[in-house]
Design a protein around this motif. Structure first.
Motif, mmCIF file in Angstrom:
data_model
loop_
_atom_site.group_PDB
_atom_site.id
_atom_site.type_symbol
_atom_site.label_atom_id
_atom_site.label_comp_id
_atom_site.label_asym_id
_atom_site.label_seq_id
_atom_site.Cartn_x
_atom_site.Cartn_y
_atom_site.Cartn_z
ATOM 1 N N TRP A 35 0.848 -1.174 -0.107
ATOM 2 C CA TRP A 35 0.076 0.065 0.009
ATOM 3 C C TRP A 35 0.792 1.367 -0.161
ATOM 4 O O TRP A 35 1.866 1.217 0.445
ATOM 5 C CB TRP A 35 -0.807 -0.016 1.094
ATOM 6 C CG TRP A 35 -1.951 -0.842 1.346
ATOM 7 C CD1 TRP A 35 -1.989 -2.144 1.005
ATOM 8 C CD2 TRP A 35 -3.267 -0.753 1.659
ATOM 9 N NE1 TRP A 35 -3.168 -2.937 1.168
ATOM 10 C CE2 TRP A 35 -3.945 -2.178 1.657
ATOM 11 C CE3 TRP A 35 -3.906 0.369 2.279
ATOM 12 C CZ2 TRP A 35 -5.553 -2.338 2.136
ATOM 13 C CZ3 TRP A 35 -5.299 0.294 2.500
ATOM 14 C CH2 TRP A 35 -6.002 -1.048 2.447
ATOM 15 N N THR A 36 0.351 2.373 -0.439
ATOM 16 C CA THR A 36 0.913 3.584 -0.709
ATOM 17 C C THR A 36 0.795 4.257 0.842
ATOM 18 O O THR A 36 -0.351 3.840 1.393
ATOM 19 C CB THR A 36 0.706 4.549 -1.416
ATOM 20 O OG1 THR A 36 -0.756 5.028 -1.151
ATOM 21 C CG2 THR A 36 0.776 4.047 -2.865
ATOM 22 N N ALA A 37 1.689 5.028 1.152
ATOM 23 C CA ALA A 37 1.505 5.567 2.587
ATOM 24 C C ALA A 37 0.409 6.519 2.555
ATOM 25 O O ALA A 37 -0.405 6.685 3.531
ATOM 26 C CB ALA A 37 2.767 6.593 2.795
ATOM 27 N N GLY A 38 0.094 7.117 1.489
ATOM 28 C CA GLY A 38 -1.359 8.046 1.394
ATOM 29 C C GLY A 38 -2.610 7.205 1.420
ATOM 30 O O GLY A 38 -3.707 7.281 2.057
ATOM 31 N N GLU A 39 -2.487 5.914 0.867
ATOM 32 C CA GLU A 39 -3.658 4.916 1.125
ATOM 33 C C GLU A 39 -3.934 4.384 2.421
ATOM 34 O O GLU A 39 -4.988 4.356 3.115
ATOM 35 C CB GLU A 39 -3.163 3.825 0.262
ATOM 36 C CG GLU A 39 -3.682 3.873 -1.313
ATOM 37 C CD GLU A 39 -3.057 2.733 -2.194
ATOM 38 O OE1 GLU A 39 -3.579 2.733 -3.396
ATOM 39 O OE2 GLU A 39 -2.260 2.042 -1.914
ATOM 40 N N ARG A 43 -7.112 5.170 4.925
ATOM 41 C CA ARG A 43 -7.450 3.902 5.497
ATOM 42 C C ARG A 43 -7.581 4.245 7.331
ATOM 43 O O ARG A 43 -8.764 3.979 7.708
ATOM 44 C CB ARG A 43 -6.843 2.885 5.394
ATOM 45 C CG ARG A 43 -7.071 1.432 6.236
ATOM 46 C CD ARG A 43 -8.561 1.137 5.802
ATOM 47 N NE ARG A 43 -9.154 -0.282 6.527
ATOM 48 C CZ ARG A 43 -8.892 -1.524 5.803
ATOM 49 N NH1 ARG A 43 -8.460 -1.637 4.675
ATOM 50 N NH2 ARG A 43 -9.422 -2.464 6.689
ATOM 51 N N ALA A 44 -6.764 4.768 7.449
ATOM 52 C CA ALA A 44 -6.738 5.289 9.185
ATOM 53 C C ALA A 44 -7.453 6.453 9.475
ATOM 54 O O ALA A 44 -7.704 6.822 10.586
ATOM 55 C CB ALA A 44 -5.356 5.354 9.748
ATOM 56 N N GLY A 45 -7.899 7.136 8.735
ATOM 57 C CA GLY A 45 -8.399 8.587 8.842
ATOM 58 C C GLY A 45 -7.640 9.504 9.296
ATOM 59 O O GLY A 45 -8.113 10.297 10.199
ATOM 60 N N THR A 50 1.120 12.564 9.980
ATOM 61 C CA THR A 50 0.812 11.541 11.002
ATOM 62 C C THR A 50 1.203 10.348 10.598
ATOM 63 O O THR A 50 1.632 9.402 11.411
ATOM 64 C CB THR A 50 -0.468 12.008 11.772
ATOM 65 O OG1 THR A 50 -0.752 13.152 12.042
ATOM 66 C CG2 THR A 50 -0.677 10.892 12.939
ATOM 67 N N ALA A 51 0.486 9.561 9.633
ATOM 68 C CA ALA A 51 0.673 8.217 9.193
ATOM 69 C C ALA A 51 2.013 8.008 8.895
ATOM 70 O O ALA A 51 2.667 7.072 9.379
ATOM 71 C CB ALA A 51 -0.250 8.056 7.719
#
Length: 247
Positions: A35-39, A43-45, A50-51
């Motif tokens: 998965w990309t960091a953006g995806e 997904r985590a909202g 922060t992700a």
């Protein structure tokens, strides 16, 4: 190495998954894809910045690995052993709540419970049923640790599984994996992964939303015949009606 030192390492590993956001990202990556960091952020909202902090910690801790292609950063679980750890922890956690509020949520939850990928092998009620059927037919044996019997090797070869590669693999051929929804074992290891791929190649299964796996109209009778089980046992259970909100 002292017991205190070993305990400190275990505590550091546990701390990585003690955060709900990081644990949720690892669960999402059980679909076996990168998965990309953006995806993962969506997904985590949470915000991408922060992700990124969470993902950096998981990479440094050895649970994730990253690959870069151009400006995109892809992340995936570091390997089958990490997937086993994540699924095992999920299997010992409190049972997930029944989806409420909409028919869509209830349907998605039922699809995940019926069949899904656990990194690279089949999990859910269908995965547990396959495990039980192979034991019942003597293709798997667990009298002295889980092993694939000679009949099991012949069965796998008959399905077109590359058994020569399985015998040469460094990964265990068969291993049981505690299913975090069913709370019973499903089949993992090199054979579990090979069967998951082979069912897709033969058109018996197809990927649904997220990690969900669906049996195709031709796949249901074919898999029932291969497992020597009645076809009706492979029919998914309809989702429970939503208990609140709008359908």
């Amino acid at each position: 190495m002292t017991a205190t030192t070993e305990g400190r390492g275990m505590a550091e590993l546990a701390a990585l998954l003690a955060d709900g956001t990081r644990a949720g990202m690892c669960l999402a990556l059980l679909d076996g894809r990168a998965w990309t960091a953006g995806e993962l952020a969506r997904r985590a909202g949470i915000a991408p910045s922060t992700a990124s902090e969470h993902l950096n910690r998981l990479v440094r801790g050895g649970l994730l690995v990253e690959e870069r292609q151009g400006r995109h950063r892809y992340l995936r679980l570091a390997g089958p052993s990490v997937a086993q750890l994540i699924e095992g922890l999920a299997g010992h956690a409190p049972a997930p709540p029944t989806p409420t509020g909409s028919l869509r949520a209830a349907t998605a939850g039922a699809a995940m419970a019926y069949a899904r990928t656990c990194y690279d092998h089949l999990a859910g009620r269908l995965g547990v049923l396959m495990y039980d059927a192979l034991l019942a037919d003597g293709r798997l044996d667990r009298s002295n640790g889980l092993t694939l019997t000679p009949d099991g090797w012949d069965w796998a070869a008959g399905l077109g599984v590359p058994v020569t590669e399985l015998r040469a693999a460094r990964r265990p051929v068969v291993r049981d994996c505690l299913d975090w929804i069913e709370r019973r074992p499903h089949l993992a290891g090199a054979l579990g992964a090979a069967l998951c791929r082979r069912f897709t190649e033969m058109g018996w299964t197809t990927r649904g939303a997220s990690r969900a796996i669906r049996l195709t109209p031709t796949g249901r009778p074919a898999l029932a015949a291969a497992l020597h089980v009645p076809e009706h046992t492979l029919i998914p259970t309809p989702p429970d009606p939503p208990t609140g909100g709008r359908a």
